[in-house]
Design a protein around this motif. Structure first.
Motif, PDB file in Angstrom:
ATOM      1  N   GLU A 180      40.322  35.134  41.256  1.00 43.05           N
ATOM      2  CA  GLU A 180      39.750  35.993  40.211  1.00 43.05           C
ATOM      3  C   GLU A 180      38.234  35.876  40.176  1.00 43.05           C
ATOM      4  O   GLU A 180      37.540  36.869  39.920  1.00 43.05           O
ATOM      5  CB  GLU A 180      40.373  35.650  38.866  1.00 43.05           C
ATOM      6  CG  GLU A 180      41.826  36.099  38.759  1.00 43.05           C
ATOM      7  CD  GLU A 180      42.451  35.801  37.405  1.00 43.05           C
ATOM      8  OE1 GLU A 180      41.823  35.059  36.615  1.00 43.05           O
ATOM      9  OE2 GLU A 180      43.569  36.308  37.152  1.00 43.05           O
ATOM     10  N   ASP A 239      52.905  42.574  44.607  1.00 38.43           N
ATOM     11  CA  ASP A 239      52.702  41.394  43.770  1.00 38.43           C
ATOM     12  C   ASP A 239      53.694  40.319  44.208  1.00 38.43           C
ATOM     13  O   ASP A 239      54.676  40.011  43.521  1.00 38.43           O
ATOM     14  CB  ASP A 239      52.896  41.767  42.295  1.00 38.43           C
ATOM     15  CG  ASP A 239      52.632  40.589  41.370  1.00 38.43           C
ATOM     16  OD1 ASP A 239      52.004  39.610  41.826  1.00 38.43           O
ATOM     17  OD2 ASP A 239      53.070  40.649  40.210  1.00 38.43           O
ATOM     18  N   GLU A 260      34.791  48.102  39.460  1.00 38.91           N
ATOM     19  CA  GLU A 260      36.005  47.657  38.796  1.00 38.91           C
ATOM     20  C   GLU A 260      37.226  47.819  39.690  1.00 38.91           C
ATOM     21  O   GLU A 260      38.107  46.941  39.726  1.00 38.91           O
ATOM     22  CB  GLU A 260      36.207  48.427  37.486  1.00 38.91           C
ATOM     23  CG  GLU A 260      37.461  48.059  36.707  1.00 38.91           C
ATOM     24  CD  GLU A 260      37.550  46.593  36.295  1.00 38.91           C
ATOM     25  OE1 GLU A 260      38.646  46.181  35.863  1.00 38.91           O
ATOM     26  OE2 GLU A 260      36.537  45.860  36.405  1.00 38.91           O
ATOM     27  N   ASP A 261      37.300  48.913  40.436  1.00 45.19           N
ATOM     28  CA  ASP A 261      38.417  49.085  41.371  1.00 45.19           C
ATOM     29  C   ASP A 261      38.410  47.975  42.414  1.00 45.19           C
ATOM     30  O   ASP A 261      39.460  47.438  42.783  1.00 45.19           O
ATOM     31  CB  ASP A 261      38.332  50.450  42.050  1.00 45.19           C
ATOM     32  CG  ASP A 261      38.809  51.583  41.158  1.00 45.19           C
ATOM     33  OD1 ASP A 261      39.251  51.296  40.025  1.00 45.19           O
ATOM     34  OD2 ASP A 261      38.734  52.753  41.585  1.00 45.19           O
ATOM     35  N   GLY A 282      33.429  42.646  42.659  1.00 47.95           N
ATOM     36  CA  GLY A 282      33.219  43.830  41.834  1.00 47.95           C
ATOM     37  C   GLY A 282      31.791  43.953  41.352  1.00 47.95           C
ATOM     38  O   GLY A 282      31.204  45.040  41.371  1.00 47.95           O
ATOM     39  N   ALA A 295      36.947  37.819  43.059  1.00 45.50           N
ATOM     40  CA  ALA A 295      37.106  39.234  42.717  1.00 45.50           C
ATOM     41  C   ALA A 295      35.992  39.692  41.778  1.00 45.50           C
ATOM     42  O   ALA A 295      35.426  40.783  41.944  1.00 45.50           O
ATOM     43  CB  ALA A 295      38.467  39.463  42.072  1.00 45.50           C
ATOM     44  N   GLU A 296      35.677  38.870  40.792  1.00 40.18           N
ATOM     45  CA  GLU A 296      34.596  39.222  39.856  1.00 40.18           C
ATOM     46  C   GLU A 296      33.273  39.363  40.596  1.00 40.18           C
ATOM     47  O   GLU A 296      32.510  40.307  40.360  1.00 40.18           O
ATOM     48  CB  GLU A 296      34.506  38.139  38.773  1.00 40.18           C
ATOM     49  CG  GLU A 296      33.517  38.437  37.656  1.00 40.18           C
ATOM     50  CD  GLU A 296      32.101  38.014  37.993  1.00 40.18           C
ATOM     51  OE1 GLU A 296      31.149  38.778  37.674  1.00 40.18           O
ATOM     52  OE2 GLU A 296      31.920  36.943  38.611  1.00 40.18           O
ATOM     53  N   ARG A 302      37.115  44.953  42.079  1.00 41.27           N
ATOM     54  CA  ARG A 302      37.515  43.705  41.417  1.00 41.27           C
ATOM     55  C   ARG A 302      39.030  43.612  41.305  1.00 41.27           C
ATOM     56  O   ARG A 302      39.635  42.576  41.612  1.00 41.27           O
ATOM     57  CB  ARG A 302      36.890  43.606  40.018  1.00 41.27           C
ATOM     58  CG  ARG A 302      37.152  42.263  39.326  1.00 41.27           C
ATOM     59  CD  ARG A 302      36.919  42.341  37.823  1.00 41.27           C
ATOM     60  NE  ARG A 302      37.869  43.234  37.154  1.00 41.27           N
ATOM     61  CZ  ARG A 302      39.133  42.886  36.882  1.00 41.27           C
ATOM     62  NH1 ARG A 302      39.602  41.695  37.218  1.00 41.27           N
ATOM     63  NH2 ARG A 302      39.928  43.749  36.274  1.00 41.27           N
ATOM     64  N   LYS A 303      39.664  44.701  40.857  1.00 46.29           N
ATOM     65  CA  LYS A 303      41.119  44.696  40.686  1.00 46.29           C
ATOM     66  C   LYS A 303      41.845  44.484  42.005  1.00 46.29           C
ATOM     67  O   LYS A 303      42.838  43.743  42.074  1.00 46.29           O
ATOM     68  CB  LYS A 303      41.572  46.015  40.044  1.00 46.29           C
ATOM     69  CG  LYS A 303      41.204  46.158  38.578  1.00 46.29           C
ATOM     70  CD  LYS A 303      41.663  47.513  38.050  1.00 46.29           C
ATOM     71  CE  LYS A 303      41.334  47.681  36.580  1.00 46.29           C
ATOM     72  NZ  LYS A 303      41.713  49.036  36.082  1.00 46.29           N
ATOM     73  N   ALA A 354      41.378  40.784  43.016  1.00 46.14           N
ATOM     74  CA  ALA A 354      42.066  39.875  42.090  1.00 46.14           C
ATOM     75  C   ALA A 354      43.579  39.934  42.249  1.00 46.14           C
ATOM     76  O   ALA A 354      44.269  38.924  42.068  1.00 46.14           O
ATOM     77  CB  ALA A 354      41.676  40.213  40.654  1.00 46.14           C
ATOM     78  N   SER A 355      44.108  41.106  42.579  1.00 42.37           N
ATOM     79  CA  SER A 355      45.562  41.264  42.707  1.00 42.37           C
ATOM     80  C   SER A 355      46.071  40.931  44.102  1.00 42.37           C
ATOM     81  O   SER A 355      47.275  41.004  44.352  1.00 42.37           O
ATOM     82  CB  SER A 355      45.959  42.704  42.348  1.00 42.37           C
ATOM     83  OG  SER A 355      45.404  43.626  43.291  1.00 42.37           O
ATOM     84  N   PRO A 365      46.287  48.635  47.089  1.00 44.38           N
ATOM     85  CA  PRO A 365      46.838  47.369  46.586  1.00 44.38           C
ATOM     86  C   PRO A 365      47.947  46.815  47.476  1.00 44.38           C
ATOM     87  O   PRO A 365      48.537  47.533  48.284  1.00 44.38           O
ATOM     88  CB  PRO A 365      47.382  47.753  45.211  1.00 44.38           C
ATOM     89  CG  PRO A 365      47.716  49.212  45.340  1.00 44.38           C
ATOM     90  CD  PRO A 365      46.680  49.787  46.255  1.00 44.38           C
TER      91      PRO A 365
END
Length: 261
Positions: free
Chosen positions: A58, A19, A135-136, A65, A61-62, A138-139, A142-143, A16
């Motif tokens: 997002e 932020d 899912e990892d 993922g 990201a979707e 995507r996160k 998205a972040s 990651p």
């Protein structure tokens, strides 16, 4: 940093980012670095989209993922990339290429080789590996505070012609300039690759980004500032080995490998 130090520290960020938005100043520095890349007859065929809009990030990201999960669940990921997986430090030191799978959640570790093989789809699904990786992914996307889309102008990018090759070569050098500049700025970067492996998903992203007919979407990257502790994802790998000079360089002709000394 010294220039060679920047080259040696260049890497892909699997984990990651902070932020924290990427400053406009740094975004423009990255674009200036890209613009300084060489191109055939100074054609500068590259175009870029800086994506900060949360809804767009997002959605990408979707899609990232979803495509990651799909590629793993149906076996295409392993069929395509199995030659690059390494499972021990010894193997990595001998081959000096590919990726060393060195981090897995506890329940998966006894099955490392099976998990990364095309014949283990049943095991993969039972252990929910496609969902975990999807899912990892995507996160992570998205972040990421900044996504970067790289495009080529079709006036120059004509696949099957030399201009097409020259355009891809130029874009590659522009991206490398961006990548090296992230090192200087304390940033990281990673290729968001899976959507482009599923044509319908890639078309979905092109519509989202309103890519016009005269441009070709070539790649998407995620960028951000690096955290001081640089945490790693649950499933991760290392790829810091490089081939010895004798493994990829020749002297005068392909008949004579170059010496390592």
């Amino acid at each position: 940093m010294e220039f060679l130090e920047v080259i040696r520290k260049r890497k892909t960020t699997n984990g990651p980012f902070l932020d924290r938005p990427v400053s406009r100043e740094h975004q423009h520095l990255l674009m200036e670095a890209a613009s300084r890349a060489p191109s055939h007859f100074n054609s500068q065929p590259w175009r870029f989209i800086l994506i900060e809009d949360r809804a767009k990030r997002e959605k990408i990201a979707e899609i990232g993922g979803r495509t990651m999960q799909q590629l793993i669940a149906d076996g295409r990921f392993f069929e395509r990339y199995r030659p690059y997986f390494r499972f021990s430090e010894k193997e990595m030191a001998e081959r000096r290429d590919g990726i060393l799978i060195d981090q897995l959640p506890g329940p998966l570790r006894p099955f490392t080789r099976q998990v990364m093989s095309p014949s283990a789809l049943g095991l993969l699904r039972a252990l929910r590996v496609p969902q975990i990786l999807g899912e990892d992914n995507r996160k992570l996307v998205a972040s990421s505070p900044l996504l970067l889309a790289a495009l080529l102008d079709k006036q120059e990018y004509r696949p099957g012609e030399l201009s097409g090759f020259y355009s891809v070569l130029g874009l590659g050098m522009a991206i490398e300039n961006i990548w090296l500049t992230t090192v200087e700025l304390g940033m990281g970067i990673q290729f968001v690759s899976t959507p482009m492996e599923i044509p319908e998903a890639w078309e979905e992203i092109k519509r989202l980004l309103e890519v016009p007919e005269h441009l070709e979407l070539m790649a998407i990257y995620r960028l951000g500032y690096l955290p001081p502790d640089n945490p790693r994802p649950r499933i991760d790998w290392k790829s810091d080995q490089r081939k010895r000079i004798s493994q990829f360089v020749f002297r005068d002709s392909c008949a004579t490998p170059e010496s390592d000394t």
